[in-house]
Motif scaffolding. Sequence first.
Motif, PDB file in Angstrom:
ATOM      1  N   LEU A 224      40.823   4.685 -77.845  1.00 15.80           N
ATOM      2  CA  LEU A 224      39.788   4.014 -77.064  1.00 15.80           C
ATOM      3  C   LEU A 224      38.402   4.276 -77.653  1.00 15.80           C
ATOM      4  O   LEU A 224      37.583   3.361 -77.789  1.00 15.80           O
ATOM      5  CB  LEU A 224      39.848   4.495 -75.618  1.00 15.80           C
ATOM      6  CG  LEU A 224      38.913   3.812 -74.627  1.00 15.80           C
ATOM      7  CD1 LEU A 224      39.298   2.352 -74.443  1.00 15.80           C
ATOM      8  CD2 LEU A 224      38.962   4.526 -73.277  1.00 15.80           C
ATOM      9  N   PHE A 225      38.150   5.510 -78.048  1.00 20.36           N
ATOM     10  CA  PHE A 225      36.865   5.838 -78.671  1.00 20.36           C
ATOM     11  C   PHE A 225      36.684   5.087 -79.986  1.00 20.36           C
ATOM     12  O   PHE A 225      35.656   4.432 -80.212  1.00 20.36           O
ATOM     13  CB  PHE A 225      36.765   7.343 -78.916  1.00 20.36           C
ATOM     14  CG  PHE A 225      35.653   7.731 -79.851  1.00 20.36           C
ATOM     15  CD1 PHE A 225      34.318   7.585 -79.485  1.00 20.36           C
ATOM     16  CD2 PHE A 225      35.932   8.224 -81.123  1.00 20.36           C
ATOM     17  CE1 PHE A 225      33.293   7.921 -80.353  1.00 20.36           C
ATOM     18  CE2 PHE A 225      34.922   8.568 -81.999  1.00 20.36           C
ATOM     19  CZ  PHE A 225      33.587   8.415 -81.615  1.00 20.36           C
ATOM     20  N   LEU A 226      37.683   5.144 -80.858  1.00 21.16           N
ATOM     21  CA  LEU A 226      37.540   4.549 -82.186  1.00 21.16           C
ATOM     22  C   LEU A 226      37.419   3.031 -82.150  1.00 21.16           C
ATOM     23  O   LEU A 226      36.705   2.438 -82.963  1.00 21.16           O
ATOM     24  CB  LEU A 226      38.717   4.950 -83.071  1.00 21.16           C
ATOM     25  CG  LEU A 226      38.727   6.407 -83.549  1.00 21.16           C
ATOM     26  CD1 LEU A 226      40.022   6.717 -84.274  1.00 21.16           C
ATOM     27  CD2 LEU A 226      37.523   6.713 -84.445  1.00 21.16           C
ATOM     28  N   VAL A 227      38.109   2.383 -81.223  1.00 23.92           N
ATOM     29  CA  VAL A 227      38.057   0.927 -81.171  1.00 23.92           C
ATOM     30  C   VAL A 227      36.790   0.429 -80.488  1.00 23.92           C
ATOM     31  O   VAL A 227      36.392  -0.725 -80.666  1.00 23.92           O
ATOM     32  CB  VAL A 227      39.315   0.357 -80.463  1.00 23.92           C
ATOM     33  CG1 VAL A 227      39.203   0.448 -78.949  1.00 23.92           C
ATOM     34  CG2 VAL A 227      39.607  -1.067 -80.920  1.00 23.92           C
ATOM     35  N   SER A 228      36.126   1.294 -79.738  1.00 22.24           N
ATOM     36  CA  SER A 228      34.962   0.887 -78.955  1.00 22.24           C
ATOM     37  C   SER A 228      33.673   0.968 -79.763  1.00 22.24           C
ATOM     38  O   SER A 228      33.626   1.550 -80.846  1.00 22.24           O
ATOM     39  CB  SER A 228      34.831   1.777 -77.708  1.00 22.24           C
ATOM     40  OG  SER A 228      34.301   3.047 -78.066  1.00 22.24           O
TER      41      SER A 228
END
Length: 250
Positions: A224-228
């Motif tokens: 979630l962090f990396l894709v956001s």
Amino acid sequence: MRLQDKKILITGGASGIGLASVERCLEEGASVVMSDLATSKGEALAKELDAKHSGRCLFIPADVSSTTEVDALLNKMQQELGRVDGVFNNAGIGGLAPSTEVTDEDFDKILQINLTGVFRVARAALKIMEKQDSGSIVNCASILGVFGQSQTAAYTAAKGGVVNMTRTLALEYASKGIRVNAIGPGYIDTPLLEALDDELKQFLIGMHPLGRLGRSEEVANAFLFLVSDEASFVTGAHLMVDGGFTAGKS
């Protein structure tokens, strides 16, 4: 919400890390395409999640070992949702055997799904993201993408390839506004580990300084962090989510 109105694809989405990632993305406002084999529980799970999250979950079956199916998956996603903002290249299989007992067919199957399959999905997504001038791809690698382990020749070869391919794609597409990163999970308590006996499970737990196996939602949170957009200056990284497994190794 961190992914409000984003369109996200998650392969291997019908169980384990993939399913946890589908659920987290929906909670954060995204529309999600869950993809998995047609024989999986994906269609039923997606219907349940779609009803719960205002029509934002769609199941599209695909086998990542087939270029035809992967290209059709991305094309259908673009047709249905209009764009592809993020991808979690999560589909994968395990494999444990002495190297002398691994057949060509066994080796090729693991590479076809765990490495070439990752490339197929990334390639199809990049063609769409190039036209958008934006996008984020996260590839599921492993602790075994940076360290060897006995009886995992095909798996470690595939995951090591994923790590270095991620770096190459990140360099190649940075100027297009596209970020490409990888996640390196340690041993996660998923269906892939269900066949292990208690003694081997305890051995694996002991390899993690935090003293336990990881949970699927912990890997999902890293995705979630990396894709956001919170990771807007992160590309070419391999984020370890491994309970300290790799911290004492060099």
